[in-house]
Design a protein around this motif. Structure first.
Motif, PDB file in Angstrom:
ATOM      1  N   TYR A 178      38.479  46.892  39.365  1.00  0.00           N
ATOM      2  CA  TYR A 178      39.363  45.748  39.194  1.00  0.00           C
ATOM      3  C   TYR A 178      40.787  46.077  39.615  1.00  0.00           C
ATOM      4  O   TYR A 178      41.447  45.290  40.306  1.00  0.00           O
ATOM      5  CB  TYR A 178      39.349  45.261  37.747  1.00  0.00           C
ATOM      6  CG  TYR A 178      40.350  44.148  37.520  1.00  0.00           C
ATOM      7  CD1 TYR A 178      40.069  42.851  37.950  1.00  0.00           C
ATOM      8  CD2 TYR A 178      41.582  44.407  36.937  1.00  0.00           C
ATOM      9  CE1 TYR A 178      40.990  41.832  37.785  1.00  0.00           C
ATOM     10  CE2 TYR A 178      42.515  43.382  36.776  1.00  0.00           C
ATOM     11  CZ  TYR A 178      42.208  42.114  37.199  1.00  0.00           C
ATOM     12  OH  TYR A 178      43.132  41.112  37.047  1.00  0.00           O
ATOM     13  N   ARG A 179      41.287  47.232  39.200  1.00  0.00           N
ATOM     14  CA  ARG A 179      42.671  47.588  39.518  1.00  0.00           C
ATOM     15  C   ARG A 179      42.864  47.748  41.025  1.00  0.00           C
ATOM     16  O   ARG A 179      43.889  47.315  41.572  1.00  0.00           O
ATOM     17  CB  ARG A 179      43.053  48.879  38.797  1.00  0.00           C
ATOM     18  CG  ARG A 179      43.286  48.682  37.298  1.00  0.00           C
ATOM     19  CD  ARG A 179      43.743  49.959  36.637  1.00  0.00           C
ATOM     20  NE  ARG A 179      44.055  49.749  35.223  1.00  0.00           N
ATOM     21  CZ  ARG A 179      44.435  50.706  34.384  1.00  0.00           C
ATOM     22  NH1 ARG A 179      44.550  51.951  34.841  1.00  0.00           N
ATOM     23  NH2 ARG A 179      44.701  50.429  33.133  1.00  0.00           N
TER      24      ARG A 179
ATOM     25  N   LEU B 263      36.990  40.831  37.357  1.00  0.00           N
ATOM     26  CA  LEU B 263      37.101  40.418  38.748  1.00  0.00           C
ATOM     27  C   LEU B 263      36.588  38.990  38.924  1.00  0.00           C
ATOM     28  O   LEU B 263      37.192  38.178  39.641  1.00  0.00           O
ATOM     29  CB  LEU B 263      36.326  41.383  39.642  1.00  0.00           C
ATOM     30  CG  LEU B 263      36.408  41.151  41.147  1.00  0.00           C
ATOM     31  CD1 LEU B 263      37.848  41.167  41.617  1.00  0.00           C
ATOM     32  CD2 LEU B 263      35.589  42.195  41.898  1.00  0.00           C
ATOM     33  N   PHE B 264      35.477  38.687  38.264  1.00  0.00           N
ATOM     34  CA  PHE B 264      34.956  37.318  38.292  1.00  0.00           C
ATOM     35  C   PHE B 264      35.984  36.347  37.722  1.00  0.00           C
ATOM     36  O   PHE B 264      36.255  35.285  38.300  1.00  0.00           O
ATOM     37  CB  PHE B 264      33.656  37.239  37.486  1.00  0.00           C
ATOM     38  CG  PHE B 264      33.148  35.838  37.290  1.00  0.00           C
ATOM     39  CD1 PHE B 264      32.568  35.146  38.338  1.00  0.00           C
ATOM     40  CD2 PHE B 264      33.251  35.214  36.059  1.00  0.00           C
ATOM     41  CE1 PHE B 264      32.103  33.845  38.163  1.00  0.00           C
ATOM     42  CE2 PHE B 264      32.785  33.922  35.870  1.00  0.00           C
ATOM     43  CZ  PHE B 264      32.205  33.240  36.931  1.00  0.00           C
ATOM     44  N   GLU B 265      36.606  36.728  36.601  1.00  0.00           N
ATOM     45  CA  GLU B 265      37.605  35.865  35.981  1.00  0.00           C
ATOM     46  C   GLU B 265      38.810  35.675  36.890  1.00  0.00           C
ATOM     47  O   GLU B 265      39.403  34.586  36.933  1.00  0.00           O
ATOM     48  CB  GLU B 265      38.033  36.458  34.637  1.00  0.00           C
ATOM     49  CG  GLU B 265      36.931  36.427  33.584  1.00  0.00           C
ATOM     50  CD  GLU B 265      37.286  37.217  32.343  1.00  0.00           C
ATOM     51  OE1 GLU B 265      38.339  37.896  32.346  1.00  0.00           O
ATOM     52  OE2 GLU B 265      36.504  37.159  31.373  1.00  0.00           O
TER      53      GLU B 265
ATOM     54  N   VAL C  28      37.819  33.138  39.506  1.00  0.00           N
ATOM     55  CA  VAL C  28      37.785  31.797  38.917  1.00  0.00           C
ATOM     56  C   VAL C  28      39.202  31.263  38.744  1.00  0.00           C
ATOM     57  O   VAL C  28      39.497  30.111  39.087  1.00  0.00           O
ATOM     58  CB  VAL C  28      37.038  31.816  37.570  1.00  0.00           C
ATOM     59  CG1 VAL C  28      37.226  30.490  36.829  1.00  0.00           C
ATOM     60  CG2 VAL C  28      35.549  32.078  37.788  1.00  0.00           C
ATOM     61  N   ALA C  29      40.099  32.104  38.221  1.00  0.00           N
ATOM     62  CA  ALA C  29      41.482  31.679  38.011  1.00  0.00           C
ATOM     63  C   ALA C  29      42.146  31.313  39.338  1.00  0.00           C
ATOM     64  O   ALA C  29      42.895  30.327  39.426  1.00  0.00           O
ATOM     65  CB  ALA C  29      42.270  32.780  37.314  1.00  0.00           C
ATOM     66  N   TYR C  30      41.874  32.102  40.379  1.00  0.00           N
ATOM     67  CA  TYR C  30      42.433  31.822  41.709  1.00  0.00           C
ATOM     68  C   TYR C  30      41.942  30.479  42.223  1.00  0.00           C
ATOM     69  O   TYR C  30      42.730  29.641  42.690  1.00  0.00           O
ATOM     70  CB  TYR C  30      42.054  32.953  42.656  1.00  0.00           C
ATOM     71  CG  TYR C  30      41.935  32.565  44.102  1.00  0.00           C
ATOM     72  CD1 TYR C  30      43.047  32.192  44.845  1.00  0.00           C
ATOM     73  CD2 TYR C  30      40.689  32.558  44.734  1.00  0.00           C
ATOM     74  CE1 TYR C  30      42.927  31.819  46.178  1.00  0.00           C
ATOM     75  CE2 TYR C  30      40.564  32.194  46.064  1.00  0.00           C
ATOM     76  CZ  TYR C  30      41.690  31.830  46.782  1.00  0.00           C
ATOM     77  OH  TYR C  30      41.560  31.467  48.096  1.00  0.00           O
ATOM     78  N   ARG C  31      40.636  30.233  42.127  1.00  0.00           N
ATOM     79  CA  ARG C  31      40.099  28.974  42.651  1.00  0.00           C
ATOM     80  C   ARG C  31      40.544  27.790  41.804  1.00  0.00           C
ATOM     81  O   ARG C  31      40.810  26.711  42.337  1.00  0.00           O
ATOM     82  CB  ARG C  31      38.579  29.070  42.754  1.00  0.00           C
ATOM     83  CG  ARG C  31      38.173  29.938  43.948  1.00  0.00           C
ATOM     84  CD  ARG C  31      36.725  30.212  44.081  1.00  0.00           C
ATOM     85  NE  ARG C  31      36.457  30.867  45.366  1.00  0.00           N
ATOM     86  CZ  ARG C  31      35.451  31.682  45.610  1.00  0.00           C
ATOM     87  NH1 ARG C  31      34.586  31.963  44.650  1.00  0.00           N
ATOM     88  NH2 ARG C  31      35.298  32.226  46.798  1.00  0.00           N
ATOM     89  N   GLU C  32      40.658  27.979  40.506  1.00  0.00           N
ATOM     90  CA  GLU C  32      41.164  26.895  39.673  1.00  0.00           C
ATOM     91  C   GLU C  32      42.626  26.602  39.980  1.00  0.00           C
ATOM     92  O   GLU C  32      43.070  25.459  39.886  1.00  0.00           O
ATOM     93  CB  GLU C  32      40.973  27.239  38.201  1.00  0.00           C
ATOM     94  CG  GLU C  32      39.508  27.186  37.758  1.00  0.00           C
ATOM     95  CD  GLU C  32      39.309  27.557  36.308  1.00  0.00           C
ATOM     96  OE1 GLU C  32      40.233  28.189  35.723  1.00  0.00           O
ATOM     97  OE2 GLU C  32      38.245  27.237  35.745  1.00  0.00           O
ATOM     98  N   SER C  33      43.384  27.633  40.396  1.00  0.00           N
ATOM     99  CA  SER C  33      44.805  27.441  40.707  1.00  0.00           C
ATOM    100  C   SER C  33      45.001  26.551  41.923  1.00  0.00           C
ATOM    101  O   SER C  33      46.084  25.964  42.090  1.00  0.00           O
ATOM    102  CB  SER C  33      45.488  28.793  40.939  1.00  0.00           C
ATOM    103  OG  SER C  33      45.130  29.350  42.198  1.00  0.00           O
TER     104      SER C  33
END
Length: 304
Positions: free
Chosen positions: A10-11, A154-156, A159-164
């Motif tokens: 992730y990092r 990473l999944f989250e 998701v946050a990127y696409r929701e943004s």
């Protein structure tokens, strides 16, 4: 994957994402092209699988040199997709719209204006995130489904990127049945967008695709049958400086047959449209995984 390995993955991913957004644009795209060429030259599993897949697209008459040349450009386009995606959050609405050129959009406009909703089905071509960002601006959002990635953070992040950028993202597994959420969006007259030429559930519908059997996810056709929303195939490809898209005519729900039979006919029609679009722009098809049943498990391949 251990917790330490998850954290490291992730990092690395998050730091790379942040760094690419800060690079000068020309530098970023040149860097990703070099990465593509290096990966292509190393001929790892992803590249060799891509070449096997492209060989089916080109047909038995294609030479090894033709396949190699095509795979090199395909890797460059694949890394262009990732560079676009990492930098998309920094793009203005004007840039998103002006660099996305689409034909057939009036079909989608009519379906949404009528209140029927619309199901958009895409193969892994071009940049579906760019297409999604454009669609959220024109249609005030849509709902999609995402495969769970590991690590979970990473999944989250994805998701946050696409929701943004205006998408509603439902996890394919590990939560509520995503079909209900997709139905809700369509019944409200909205849009559903699904990447749909690779079955991730092992419950897909067998179709013929470039002369071999694979499975397509049943979701797009099932939604169209259940709601009456039109099912539009969409193909994408890159051109210098922008992305092109073509909305194909809606795939009609057959008048006769059981629900399963109707879905099977529609899935084959969807596969046929995808095949035509991929054959016209094979370097824009980012399929680095096994797809056909004979490749996934020879024992599952149909026998004459």
């Amino acid at each position: 994957m251990s917790a330490l390995s998850d954290q490291l993955t992730y990092r690395l991913y998050a730091s790379g994402w942040a760094a690419v957004k800060r690079l000068p644009e020309r530098t970023a795209y040149r860097l990703f092209e070099r990465v593509a060429d290096r990966a292509w030259a190393k001929r790892g599993k992803g590249v060799t699988r891509l070449e096997r897949n492209l060989s089916r697209v080109l047909g038995p008459e294609a030479t090894a040199e033709q396949v190699r040349a095509l795979s090199k450009q395909a890797m460059r386009n694949y890394l262009r997709y990732w560079c676009d995606t990492f930098r998309l959050e920094t793009w203005s609405r004007e840039r998103v719209d002006s660099t996305f050129l689409i034909d057939g959009v009036e079909q989608m406009d009519e379906a949404i204006a009528s209140g029927r909703g619309a199901v958009m089905a895409l193969p892994h071509m071009g940049n579906w995130d760019h297409a999604g960002a454009w669609a959220t601006g024109r249609y005030h959002g849509f709902t999609t489904v995402a495969e769970r990635l590991k690590p979970e953070r990473l999944f989250e992040r994805f998701v946050a990127y696409r929701e943004s950028i205006g998408m509603e993202v439902l996890p394919l597994t590990g939560g509520q049945n995503p079909f209900r959420g997709l139905m809700r969006r369509l019944k409200a007259g909205g849009m559903v967008c699904l990447v749909a030429e690779r079955d991730l559930t092992d419950n897909g519908v067998p179709v013929q695709f470039f002369g071999e059997t694979t499975k397509l996810p049943a979701g797009p056709a099932s939604l169209a049958v259940a709601t009456g929303a039109p099912l539009f195939p969409v193909t994408l490809w890159y051109e210098p400086g922008h992305q092109r898209a073509l909305v194909h005519p809606a795939i009609e729900v057959p008048a006769e047959g059981t629900r399963a039979q109707k879905i099977a006919v529609m899935c084959q029609s969807l596969a046929d449209v995808f095949a035509k679009g991929i054959a016209e722009h094979p370097a824009d098809w980012h399929m680095l995984q096994r797809l056909w049943l004979v490749d996934l498990d020879p024992a599952k391949a149909p026998h004459e």
